[in-house]
Design a protein around this motif. Structure first.
Motif, PDB file in Angstrom:
ATOM      1  N   VAL A   1       0.837  -1.206   0.000  1.00 28.05           N
ATOM      2  CA  VAL A   1       0.000   0.000   0.000  1.00 28.05           C
ATOM      3  C   VAL A   1       0.866   1.248   0.000  1.00 28.05           C
ATOM      4  N   SER A   2       1.894   1.262   0.854  1.00 32.06           N
ATOM      5  CA  SER A   2       2.788   2.418   0.944  1.00 32.06           C
ATOM      6  C   SER A   2       3.499   2.671  -0.384  1.00 32.06           C
ATOM      7  N   ASN A   3       3.975   1.587  -0.997  1.00 28.87           N
ATOM      8  CA  ASN A   3       4.681   1.705  -2.277  1.00 28.87           C
ATOM      9  C   ASN A   3       3.759   2.250  -3.360  1.00 28.87           C
ATOM     10  N   LEU A   4       2.541   1.696  -3.429  1.00 26.69           N
ATOM     11  CA  LEU A   4       1.608   2.131  -4.480  1.00 26.69           C
ATOM     12  C   LEU A   4       1.108   3.552  -4.245  1.00 26.69           C
ATOM     13  N   ASN A   5       0.933   3.932  -2.988  1.00 26.61           N
ATOM     14  CA  ASN A   5       0.559   5.321  -2.687  1.00 26.61           C
ATOM     15  C   ASN A   5       1.597   6.288  -3.248  1.00 26.61           C
ATOM     16  N   LYS A   6       2.863   5.944  -3.005  1.00 26.89           N
ATOM     17  CA  LYS A   6       3.967   6.779  -3.478  1.00 26.89           C
ATOM     18  C   LYS A   6       4.018   6.808  -4.996  1.00 26.89           C
ATOM     19  N   LYS A   7       3.870   5.621  -5.622  1.00 29.37           N
ATOM     20  CA  LYS A   7       3.956   5.532  -7.086  1.00 29.37           C
ATOM     21  C   LYS A   7       2.829   6.309  -7.768  1.00 29.37           C
ATOM     22  N   PHE A   8       1.622   6.171  -7.224  1.00 28.52           N
ATOM     23  CA  PHE A   8       0.487   6.881  -7.811  1.00 28.52           C
ATOM     24  C   PHE A   8       0.616   8.393  -7.633  1.00 28.52           C
ATOM     25  N   ALA A   9       1.175   8.818  -6.498  1.00 27.23           N
ATOM     26  CA  ALA A   9       1.380  10.251  -6.268  1.00 27.23           C
ATOM     27  C   ALA A   9       2.352  10.815  -7.295  1.00 27.23           C
ATOM     28  N   GLU A  10       3.441  10.078  -7.568  1.00 25.49           N
ATOM     29  CA  GLU A  10       4.412  10.502  -8.583  1.00 25.49           C
ATOM     30  C   GLU A  10       3.784  10.497  -9.977  1.00 25.49           C
ATOM     31  N   PHE A  11       2.989   9.454 -10.239  1.00 27.25           N
ATOM     32  CA  PHE A  11       2.315   9.324 -11.534  1.00 27.25           C
ATOM     33  C   PHE A  11       1.405  10.522 -11.809  1.00 27.25           C
ATOM     34  N   GLU A  12       0.641  10.949 -10.793  1.00 28.13           N
ATOM     35  CA  GLU A  12      -0.271  12.086 -10.953  1.00 28.13           C
ATOM     36  C   GLU A  12       0.501  13.395 -11.051  1.00 28.13           C
ATOM     37  N   LYS A  13       1.565  13.503 -10.248  1.00 28.67           N
ATOM     38  CA  LYS A  13       2.376  14.726 -10.263  1.00 28.67           C
ATOM     39  C   LYS A  13       3.046  14.930 -11.621  1.00 28.67           C
ATOM     40  N   ASN A  14       3.509  13.838 -12.246  1.00 26.67           N
ATOM     41  CA  ASN A  14       4.207  13.908 -13.537  1.00 26.67           C
ATOM     42  C   ASN A  14       3.255  13.874 -14.735  1.00 26.67           C
ATOM     43  N   LYS A  15       1.955  13.899 -14.433  1.00 24.22           N
ATOM     44  CA  LYS A  15       0.926  13.905 -15.501  1.00 24.22           C
ATOM     45  C   LYS A  15       1.053  12.689 -16.419  1.00 24.22           C
ATOM     46  N   GLY A  16       1.339  11.535 -15.840  1.00 24.57           N
ATOM     47  CA  GLY A  16       1.461  10.309 -16.628  1.00 24.57           C
ATOM     48  C   GLY A  16       0.153   9.915 -17.282  1.00 24.57           C
ATOM     49  N   PHE A  17      -0.955  10.384 -16.726  1.00 23.05           N
ATOM     50  CA  PHE A  17      -2.275  10.033 -17.260  1.00 23.05           C
ATOM     51  C   PHE A  17      -2.544  10.683 -18.621  1.00 23.05           C
ATOM     52  N   LEU A  18      -1.741  11.665 -19.002  1.00 24.18           N
ATOM     53  CA  LEU A  18      -1.937  12.336 -20.297  1.00 24.18           C
ATOM     54  C   LEU A  18      -1.420  11.508 -21.464  1.00 24.18           C
ATOM     55  N   GLU A  19      -0.612  10.540 -21.188  1.00 26.19           N
ATOM     56  CA  GLU A  19      -0.038   9.717 -22.252  1.00 26.19           C
ATOM     57  C   GLU A  19      -1.135   8.869 -22.894  1.00 26.19           C
ATOM     58  N   LYS A  20      -1.246   8.956 -24.199  1.00 26.84           N
ATOM     59  CA  LYS A  20      -2.272   8.214 -24.915  1.00 26.84           C
ATOM     60  C   LYS A  20      -1.940   6.720 -24.890  1.00 26.84           C
ATOM     61  N   GLY A  21      -2.940   5.892 -24.593  1.00 26.48           N
ATOM     62  CA  GLY A  21      -2.748   4.446 -24.633  1.00 26.48           C
ATOM     63  C   GLY A  21      -2.198   3.849 -23.362  1.00 26.48           C
ATOM     64  N   VAL A  22      -2.139   4.625 -22.280  1.00 21.50           N
ATOM     65  CA  VAL A  22      -1.639   4.079 -21.015  1.00 21.50           C
ATOM     66  C   VAL A  22      -2.606   2.988 -20.534  1.00 21.50           C
ATOM     67  N   THR A  23      -2.048   1.841 -20.047  1.00 22.47           N
ATOM     68  CA  THR A  23      -2.872   0.707 -19.610  1.00 22.47           C
ATOM     69  C   THR A  23      -2.499   0.292 -18.196  1.00 22.47           C
ATOM     70  N   ALA A  24      -3.415  -0.453 -17.562  1.00 21.91           N
ATOM     71  CA  ALA A  24      -3.168  -0.944 -16.198  1.00 21.91           C
ATOM     72  C   ALA A  24      -1.986  -1.911 -16.181  1.00 21.91           C
ATOM     73  N   GLY A  25      -1.906  -2.740 -17.217  1.00 19.76           N
ATOM     74  CA  GLY A  25      -0.810  -3.712 -17.285  1.00 19.76           C
ATOM     75  C   GLY A  25       0.538  -3.029 -17.357  1.00 19.76           C
ATOM     76  N   ARG A  26       0.641  -2.013 -18.200  1.00 18.86           N
ATOM     77  CA  ARG A  26       1.918  -1.308 -18.347  1.00 18.86           C
ATOM     78  C   ARG A  26       2.277  -0.559 -17.069  1.00 18.86           C
ATOM     79  N   LEU A  27       1.257  -0.008 -16.418  1.00 22.30           N
ATOM     80  CA  LEU A  27       1.495   0.752 -15.192  1.00 22.30           C
ATOM     81  C   LEU A  27       1.957  -0.185 -14.075  1.00 22.30           C
ATOM     82  N   ALA A  28       1.409  -1.398 -14.035  1.00 26.52           N
ATOM     83  CA  ALA A  28       1.811  -2.363 -13.020  1.00 26.52           C
ATOM     84  C   ALA A  28       3.295  -2.688 -13.147  1.00 26.52           C
TER      85      ALA A  28
END
Length: 550
Positions: free
Chosen positions: A429-456
């Motif tokens: 949980v701690s690791n994923l909290n940190k990873k998701f915070a970085e992901f949102e901060k770096n605007k990773g969600f703007l990348e076209k075609g991003v998938t759950a598998g690739r993010l994992a």
């Protein structure tokens, strides 16, 4: 023209320059004398005629002379001349620049002055141009009815013993109306009917230089028909024949149609190189004039598909952006023209018809009943519009409040409670909290075609843990989570950054990682209760009001 006859001096001057071809500035050796003389004599009807002729022969200053013609016509006080002058300016906008919006404005002004005119040539000439706008909008059935009326009128005047100039104008009116009717039939896929008219036109049109342009239109139409009848060699031949006449008068509008169908015919014959060459010529015309006929839009889909298949992403991206520009131009034109023609022309026509009916039967109650029904419908529409406007304003205000509040999504105590009840290991949980915070901060969600598998993989975890974390801590599935971030980002950028307000909805959708405008618009509406186009509009209006207030 209304003012062909005048004093002998003016008539003799017109004879001297009337033999010149269109756009030949040498005619001004005589036209300038015509203008100077008419000004000195304060003969405003002749001054109008001089400026009207100047439009035809000027190669660079047609709009200037069109404005001068309007001023002279107004000084004459003759409504027919004023209507004719506005019609002339509209024709310049339409034919020289293919700017439908200002052209339609001038035609509607002309229509007001010609409403009670006895000059039927002018009335039908203006009706013809309104038909052209309807045809451009794709109202082929309505436009064809207008052109049939115009053909009957102009044809009825071809056999009369009239002045040569009047005969010439009626001939041009007849052949241009015939061409536009053919365009409508082709738009309605009635190619047999179109071919009958094409053959009739080519058989009867005078073999004279004055009708070289009209003959080019019929060769163009024949080439289009040949394509749909799969006569590809004939199509190439007739389309090529049409180009010289179109280029001579710089008719870039129909030239782009010719290049498109040349590309289509070459494609059917397997000549990919020549096909692409012609498609690129269409793009060159669009880049130069920011104008395109709707039927040529497929030109860009052909180019995009070709470069997608040949794996050339740079070219594919370029033509994708061009197609977005094309759609933007078409949607802007269509919205304006459709509203204008129905509001200013159709409504006025209905009111004129109503007045005629009232004169014929003043005791009739039918109109009263219709008026009551229409009023009721109108009231219902206004109430619906008003309620909808209030609802949209509430949604807009709520969205702005959310953007400005910048509130933290979840309290620390709530987060701790979730962690205690989580089925996941606290380290995960701690690791994923940190990873998701970085992901949102770096605007990773703007990348076209991003998938759950690739993010994992990037988060150095497995898909099961990622999915469990999403359900417990983000309270949504992966796609919903990504789309919410994108929508929130889009709204924030539109509101806070003026550059984003210049973009189209399509451009914003692509910039935020969506594959198309529709999915972006649907998610935006689902999340905020307001469409992105409406949100953009209101933010722009709000900024404009603030500027005015300052």
């Amino acid at each position: 023209m209304s003012s062909f006859y005048g004093q002998d001096f003016y008539s003799e001057l017109r004879k001297k320059y009337w033999e010149y071809e269109e756009n030949d500035d040498k005619a001004f050796n005589y036209i300038n004398l015509y203008i100077t003389t008419a000004k000195k004599q304060k003969n405003y009807s002749e001054l109008f005629q001089a400026y009207d002729d100047a439009i035809r022969f000027s190669s660079q200053n047609k709009l200037k002379y069109a404005d001068s013609a309007i001023a002279a016509a107004k000084l004459s006080g003759n409504n027919d001349l004023i209507g004719n002058a506005y019609l002339g300016k509209g024709t310049v906008y339409y034919f020289t620049y293919r700017k439908f919006q200002p052209a339609l404005n001038e035609y509607l002004k002309a229509d007001k002055y010609l409403l009670y005119s006895n000059d039927y040539f002018l009335k039908y000439q203006n009706l013809y141009h309104i038909g052209v706008v309807k045809s451009y909008l794709g109202y082929y059935k309505e436009a064809s009815e207008i052109f049939i009326k115009c053909i009957k009128f102009f044809e009825s005047n071809l056999q009369k013993d009239v002045h040569p100039n009047i005969l010439f104008n009626n001939r041009r009116g007849y052949y241009n109306s015939l061409h536009q009717l053919i365009v409508c039939y082709q738009g309605l896929k009635q190619f047999q009917a179109a071919e009958l008219l094409i053959n009739k036109a080519l058989k009867n049109i005078p073999d004279e230089a004055e009708f070289f342009q009209e003959k080019s239109y019929f060769y163009k139409s024949l080439g289009v028909n040949d394509f749909y009848f799969k006569r590809y060699d004939n199509s190439l031949y007739n389309l090529q024949r049409s180009l010289s006449g179109l280029k001579k008068v710089n008719d870039f509008s129909w030239s782009s149609v010719v290049y498109f169908y040349l590309g289509q015919s070459h494609s059917k014959k397997g000549n990919t190189g020549k096909s692409l060459e012609n498609y690129r010529k269409v793009d060159s015309i669009f880049n130069k004039y920011s104008y395109i006929i709707p039927e040529v839009r497929n030109n860009y889909e052909e180019l995009i598909n070709h470069y997608k298949q040949s794996k050339n992403p740079q070219k594919e991206l370029y033509y994708t952006k061009q197609l977005l520009k094309v759609d933007s131009v078409l949607s802007y034109d269509f919205k304006y023209l459709s509203n204008k023609i129905h509001k200013d022309y159709e409504t006025k026509t209905l009111l004129a018809a109503k007045a005629q009916l009232e004169k014929k039967n003043s005791t009739s109650n039918i109109l009263l009943i219709i008026s009551v029904l229409l009023s009721g419908i109108l009231i219902c529409m206004v109430l619906y519009w008003f309620r909808r406007k209030i609802e949209i304003q509430k949604k807009y205000d709520h969205l702005i409040h959310e953007i400005n509040s910048s509130k933290v999504e979840e309290t620390v105590s709530n987060t701790s409670a979730r962690e205690k009840n989580s089925k996941l290991d606290s380290g995960v949980v701690s690791n994923l909290n940190k990873k998701f915070a970085e992901f949102e901060k770096n605007k990773g969600f703007l990348e076209k075609g991003v998938t759950a598998g690739r993010l994992a993989i990037e988060f150095e975890t497995n898909a099961t843990y990622l999915s469990q974390f999403m359900n417990e801590f983000k309270e949504s599935n992966f796609n919903t989570y990504i789309n919410k971030l994108r929508i929130k980002y889009a709204a924030d950028q539109i509101y806070r950054h003026k550059d984003w307000r210049k973009y189209s909805v399509e451009d914003i959708a692509i910039a935020c990682g969506f594959s198309n405008r529709q999915s972006f618009s649907n998610f935006f509406y689902e999340q905020n209760g307001i469409r992105p186009a409406e949100f953009l509009k209101r933010v722009r209006e709000e900024v404009m009001v603030e500027k005015i207030a300052d």
